[in-house]
Scaffold this active site. Structure first.
Site, mmCIF file in Angstrom:
data_model
loop_
_atom_site.group_PDB
_atom_site.id
_atom_site.type_symbol
_atom_site.label_atom_id
_atom_site.label_comp_id
_atom_site.label_asym_id
_atom_site.label_seq_id
_atom_site.Cartn_x
_atom_site.Cartn_y
_atom_site.Cartn_z
ATOM 1 N N VAL A 292 0.745 -1.070 -0.005
ATOM 2 C CA VAL A 292 -0.133 0.016 0.204
ATOM 3 C C VAL A 292 1.093 1.049 -0.060
ATOM 4 C CG1 VAL A 292 -1.783 1.281 1.315
ATOM 5 C CG2 VAL A 292 -1.768 -1.220 1.213
ATOM 6 N N ILE A 295 2.695 1.826 -3.535
ATOM 7 C CA ILE A 295 2.028 2.180 -4.830
ATOM 8 C C ILE A 295 1.294 3.264 -4.769
ATOM 9 C CG2 ILE A 295 0.446 1.150 -6.390
ATOM 10 C CD1 ILE A 295 1.424 -1.697 -5.612
ATOM 11 N N ASP A 339 2.637 29.333 -41.362
ATOM 12 C CA ASP A 339 2.088 30.279 -42.565
ATOM 13 C C ASP A 339 2.229 31.485 -42.366
ATOM 14 O OD1 ASP A 339 1.660 27.835 -44.042
ATOM 15 O OD2 ASP A 339 -0.425 27.708 -43.462
ATOM 16 N N ASP A 613 -3.131 25.118 -43.816
ATOM 17 C CA ASP A 613 -4.430 25.231 -44.099
ATOM 18 C C ASP A 613 -4.929 24.695 -45.367
ATOM 19 O OD1 ASP A 613 -2.969 26.965 -45.808
ATOM 20 O OD2 ASP A 613 -3.897 28.797 -44.835
ATOM 21 N N ASP A 617 -1.366 20.549 -47.577
ATOM 22 C CA ASP A 617 -0.682 20.865 -46.249
ATOM 23 C C ASP A 617 -0.918 19.645 -45.483
ATOM 24 O OD1 ASP A 617 0.277 23.250 -47.017
ATOM 25 O OD2 ASP A 617 -1.058 24.354 -45.881
ATOM 26 N N ASN A 706 -2.709 8.039 1.559
ATOM 27 C CA ASN A 706 -2.681 7.746 0.121
ATOM 28 C C ASN A 706 -3.893 8.290 -0.479
ATOM 29 O OD1 ASN A 706 -0.120 7.111 0.361
ATOM 30 N ND2 ASN A 706 -0.509 5.048 -0.619
ATOM 31 N N ASP A 710 -3.613 12.802 0.543
ATOM 32 C CA ASP A 710 -2.666 13.043 -0.550
ATOM 33 C C ASP A 710 -3.402 13.697 -1.796
ATOM 34 O OD1 ASP A 710 -0.545 12.531 0.929
ATOM 35 O OD2 ASP A 710 0.090 10.939 -0.060
HETATM 36 P P1 ATP Z 1 0.546 31.323 -46.909
HETATM 37 O O1 ATP Z 1 1.255 30.120 -47.331
HETATM 38 O O2 ATP Z 1 1.250 32.235 -45.880
HETATM 39 O O3 ATP Z 1 -0.866 31.100 -46.453
HETATM 40 P P2 ATP Z 1 -0.307 32.423 -49.478
HETATM 41 O O4 ATP Z 1 -1.683 32.450 -48.987
HETATM 42 O O5 ATP Z 1 0.389 33.537 -50.039
HETATM 43 O O6 ATP Z 1 0.783 32.456 -48.212
HETATM 44 P P3 ATP Z 1 -0.884 30.643 -51.458
HETATM 45 O O7 ATP Z 1 -2.286 30.619 -50.920
HETATM 46 O O8 ATP Z 1 -0.366 29.098 -51.583
HETATM 47 O O9 ATP Z 1 -0.206 31.154 -50.123
HETATM 48 O O10 ATP Z 1 -0.726 31.457 -52.416
HETATM 49 C C1 ATP Z 1 0.404 31.503 -53.263
HETATM 50 C C2 ATP Z 1 0.431 32.566 -54.221
HETATM 51 O O11 ATP Z 1 -0.381 32.197 -55.268
HETATM 52 C C3 ATP Z 1 0.174 34.085 -53.649
HETATM 53 O O12 ATP Z 1 1.324 34.555 -53.167
HETATM 54 C C4 ATP Z 1 -0.498 34.740 -54.818
HETATM 55 O O13 ATP Z 1 0.445 35.244 -55.609
HETATM 56 C C5 ATP Z 1 -1.091 33.591 -55.575
HETATM 57 N N1 ATP Z 1 -2.464 33.306 -55.423
HETATM 58 C C6 ATP Z 1 -3.170 33.182 -53.883
HETATM 59 N N2 ATP Z 1 -4.467 33.207 -53.810
HETATM 60 C C7 ATP Z 1 -4.769 33.367 -55.343
HETATM 61 C C8 ATP Z 1 -5.912 33.255 -56.030
HETATM 62 N N3 ATP Z 1 -7.264 33.040 -55.252
HETATM 63 N N4 ATP Z 1 -6.099 33.231 -57.475
HETATM 64 C C9 ATP Z 1 -4.773 33.394 -58.140
HETATM 65 N N5 ATP Z 1 -3.633 33.564 -57.272
HETATM 66 C C10 ATP Z 1 -3.576 33.476 -56.140
#
Ligand code: ATP
Length: 877
Positions: A292, A295, A339, A613, A617, A706, A710
């Protein structure tokens, strides 16, 4: 009903729905009728089963055996059943508390899962909104896009290059391209396999590319997933590394204790020289006492409770833990890869600058090539980058709704962060026009022409330089730059294949948008650095934009570098392994680069957190020690693999979670040190007393200490506030064992200390009763020893508020601990002073003077431990 074999109009009719969606009223009725869109979870453990699990603990088995033997003895000797009753009561209370705590902890975690519950975009009453996926009903019109988890079974009505991954249902991990066409069964064919139903999407699969509108055909247990749900094994929440270490520890302890018990039993019997019943019984009781004493009964429960309280606290600070292990790992985090957009910045884009053709023309093109929509009241809905463009156009008199009417969209190649572009094709009176927007460096490589004063000219090196110059000047001001190009088609292009569309473009211009940094992030970055954590920015954006923001935030400093994805690609693994420590910003990265970055840090032994996001990713989030998903902008795919989800997408929240992680781990260690120290002193007391030939405490006394004295302080220690220097020290070593940082030594000396005080108290008690300093069994001595041990534990719990810091300099109060101390004190006094209880425990009543002596002895643990802490602090300085 085979919805895939009918055309979409028929399907809508049969489901009593339409493209503008159900009405809210109709949806509510259907929900009531058919129930929520949920898979029935596997049944949790039953109460009885939980109870049985508690009682099956080896330690409890020993106790039950002890109770049985005491019972037999009581019958034989016509004695009282006090021992039996006390042991059984304690076992019962322990099991009930255990079950209660376990279910409560589980509920806390379930509640968190609800917070991270999935949502779906649904059209009702002609308007799009986001609702909880469990509220979807058959007939609902849903919108799907890359990264979404498909929330129910649905028939596709509109599709733009939709691809879905259906491995959970078909085992096929290659994404399937989805179409809208009706499927015809061949002659004699009765049905098509699920994987071939190209115009359907199913719950449990995910959208990896494109967009679609679909009508829900089945929800909840009626879905294909629901039909196989029984076969699904519910993902079990495993134990955290610490919990595993503790389970191992208690296994080792149990074995050790059983060994020692057998040994002590044998020694006692040999010493007695004869095999008489009474000696055997006495030896058995000593062995049980040792078991006792050694443990740590409350330990597992305390750890579970502290973890679950911690997880709830974190959720209040917007960090939602999806895997319990993350709580521990967070405290060890050494690198946070984040990001940029939305996490470090606010993701509130506004176009503030442009270059190229006239602003009207450029903004109209970009607004048409955007998925954001202009609402009747002039506001814009859509993803921030997209919305900024529509808002910009609208500011200079280009109403997207009017533009759409004259140039309706007929084709599109959706945005993807690998390509960094997006294209749409629109019908004009006599021909078609395509707009492509995206990252300037990429779009520019696809442009063979440019427009000047309405004239189409072939792209020249000189003009290209001018564009890049304009791009750089905007990026250096931390603007996010998008380029736009166009292409005229006489006929509608044959496919929406991006490679086919995105070439031979005519360059139109650039626009630059600001995305202000989040105000709280700068301080969070400073805090990171102080806490020995390295912040790293990873972004799809241009290197100049990224570097400008990183400098502003203090991420890029002291000669560390900003590197582009292309440069990263040129490095081989050996070169990268040499350089990664010096790189603070990665720009224009592809999702797969993120995995490489995480692995470089991890391979070098750094505990790494990574945010994400986008749909691509997921691999890097999985690879990281702490994968972090975004609650607002994140896709379902990333949230599902993440260990933690940020409800506010905010970098500062990660740092807050790290602090909370450190605090929780500290507190668990405090509780462990406290409980094990207490066990140590009990074992040593029994051991020395047995060596000297007397019985100092009975098993029931130790059980009481215990489980009653405790437990409350240990739980209260779990709620201790963060120590002032918590974010000023280096991250904890993830590989360090439970007893790291001298905790083993601390437990040992503190155990000896309490033992010494208890022994002294025993002899004083015996002396005060008889006036003799003899070594013999003494009820008075036992009572005094009990009081001293209980009280010493209570005072010692105050010491444990900090492992090394002085408790007089903590600058915080732990009211719960004070409360727990008072409760424990009252409980201890009650068993000694209430005659019925005292009798049952075999205590004699103690005089006030004796009580005072016991109290004074026990209080000594505070100054002595303070002194040792002071020496320890000085020697490590
Ligand atoms: P993070 O990775 O920090 O979120 P981010 O949003 O710039 O950055 P992405 O979303 O991959 O990364 O975008 C990469 C690039 O693509 C941007 O820098 C932009 O030039 C272009 N881009 C982003 N959104 C659009 C869109 N809706 N249409 C066309 N080009 C886009």
């Amino acid at each position: 009903m085979k919805y895939y074999c009918e055309d979409s109009q028929q399907v809508l009719q049969e489901l009593n729905s339409q493209k503008s969606g159900l009405t809210e009223k109709e949806a509510a009725e259907r929900l009531l009728q058919n129930g929520a869109n949920e898979l029935k979870a596997a049944k949790g453990k039953s109460l009885l089963r939980r109870f049985a699990e508690q009682v099956a603990d080896p330690m409890i088995v020993i106790l039950l055996a002890a109770a049985a033997i005491s019972g037999v003895l009581a019958v034989l000797e016509n004695d009282s059943f006090a021992d039996v009753i006390i042991i059984l009561a304690v076992v019962l209370i322990n099991a009930v508390l255990g079950v209660y705590q376990e279910s409560k902890a589980e509920k806390a975690i379930e509640a968190l899962q609800d917070m991270a519950a999935a949502t779906s975009k649904v059209v009702r009453d002609g308007k799009m909104s986001s609702i909880l996926s469990k509220d979807l009903v058959v007939g609902d019109i849903i919108c799907l896009e890359a990264g979404d988890a498909v929330p129910a079974d649905a028939r596709i009505l509109e599709s733009a290059s939709l691809k879905a991954e259906e491995a959970a249902l078909t085992g096929e991990s290659v994404p399937v391209t989805k179409l809208i066409d009706q499927i015809f069964l061949a002659d004699g064919e009765r049905d098509v396999p699920l994987g071939d139903r190209k115009n359907m999407v199913y719950m449990g699969s995910t959208i990896v590319y494109g967009r679609a509108v679909a009508v829900v055909t089945a929800t909840g247990m009626d879905t294909e997933m629901g039909k196989i749900a029984d076969a699904l094994s519910q993902a079990q929440e495993g134990q955290t590394p610490l919990q595993r270490k503790l389970t191992q520890l208690s296994k080792v302890l149990t074995k050790l204790v059983i060994g020692i018990c057998v040994l002590v039993f044998a020694i006692q019997m040999i010493r007695a020289g004869s095999l008489n019943f009474e000696v055997a019984l006495n030896s058995f009781m000593i062995a049980v006492s040792l078991a006792v004493a050694a443990i740590p009964e409350g330990l597992a429960a305390v750890v579970t409770v502290v973890l679950s309280i911690g997880v709830t606290n974190m959720s209040k600070r917007n960090a939602i833990i999806r895997r319990l292990t993350a709580v521990e790992t967070l405290g060890c985090a050494q690198v946070i890869c984040s990001d940029k957009t939305g996490t470090l910045t606010q993701n509130q884009m506004t176009v503030v600058d442009s270059f190229g053709v006239k602003e009207q023309e450029l903004s109209a093109a970009m607004a048409l090539c955007s998925d954001a929509e202009l609402d009747a009241d002039g506001s814009v809905t859509g993803e921030p980058t997209e919305a900024a463009l529509v808002a910009w156009a609208s500011r200079i008199g280009q109403d997207k709704n009017l533009l759409k009417q004259s140039m309706p969209r007929v084709l599109e190649a959706p945005f993807d962060s690998g390509r960094k572009m997006m294209s749409t094709v629109h019908k004009r009176k006599d021909d078609y026009i395509q707009f492509t927007k995206g990252a300037p460096d990429v779009v520019l490589t696809r442009c063979g022409f440019y427009l000047e004063d309405g004239q189409l000219l072939p792209m020249t090196e000189e003009y290209r330089k001018k564009v890049l110059q304009a791009n750089k000047s905007m990026a250096d001001r931390a603007l996010r730059v998008l380029a736009c190009g166009q292409r005229v088609w006489t006929k509608k292009p044959e496919s929406e294949d991006a490679d086919l569309l995105e070439q031979e473009l005519c360059f139109l211009g650039l626009c630059g948008m600001i995305d202000p940094v989040r105000p709280e992030v700068k301080a969070a970055i400073d805090e990171c650095r102080e806490a020995g954590i390295r912040p790293v920015m990873i972004t799809g954006d241009h290197v100049d934009t990224a570097a400008a923001i990183a400098k502003e935030l203090g991420i890029l400093q002291d000669g560390s570098l900003a590197v582009t994805g292309a440069e990263l690609e040129k490095m081989d693994d050996a070169e990268f392994a040499e350089k990664f420590r010096n790189i603070s910003v990665y720009a224009r990265v592809q999702p797969e680069h993120k995995t490489r970055i995480v692995n470089a840090w991890r391979n070098a032994g750094y505990v790494t957190a990574m945010t994400g996001d986008g749909v691509n990713d997921a691999p890097s989030i999985k690879a990281a020690d702490i994968g972090i998903g975004m609650g607002i902008t994140g896709t379902d795919v990333t949230k599902n693999v993440a260990d933690m989800v940020l409800a506010d997408d905010n970098f500062a929240t990660i740092v807050g979670a790290v602090e909370e992680g450190r605090r929780i781990y500290d507190n668990i260690r405090k509780a462990i040190q406290f409980l094990l120290g207490s066990n140590m002193s009990e074992v040593l007391s029994i051991f020395f007393a047995t060596l000297l030939g007397f019985t100092i405490l009975q098993p029931v006394h130790l059980l009481w200490i215990n489980l009653v004295t405790d437990c409350f302080p240990a739980l209260a220690l779990g709620t201790e506030k963060a120590e002032p220097n918590i974010m000023k020290r280096k991250p904890r070593d993830a590989k360090a064992g439970i007893f790291a940082d001298g905790m083993g030594f601390d437990i040992a000396y503190q155990g000896f200390l309490v033992t010494a005080l208890v022994m002294v108290s025993y002899f004083i008690g015996h002396f005060m009763e008889t006036g003799e300093w003899t070594i013999t069994n003494s009820a008075h001595g036992t009572t005094m020893a009990f009081v001293t041990m209980s009280m010493a534990e209570i005072f010692h719990s105050m010491n444990m508020r900090s492992q090394r810091g002085s408790i007089f300099k903590l600058g915080s109060r732990n009211w719960l601990l004070l409360g727990a101390a008072v409760v424990s004190l009252l409980a201890t006094t009650a068993v000694c002073e209430i005659p019925l209880l005292a009798g049952a425990f075999g205590f004699t009543s103690v005089e006030p003077a004796e009580y005072l002596v016991a109290l004074l002895l026990s209080v000594l643990v505070i100054p002595i431990v303070e002194l040792v802490k002071w020496i320890q602090r000085r020697s490590t300085r």
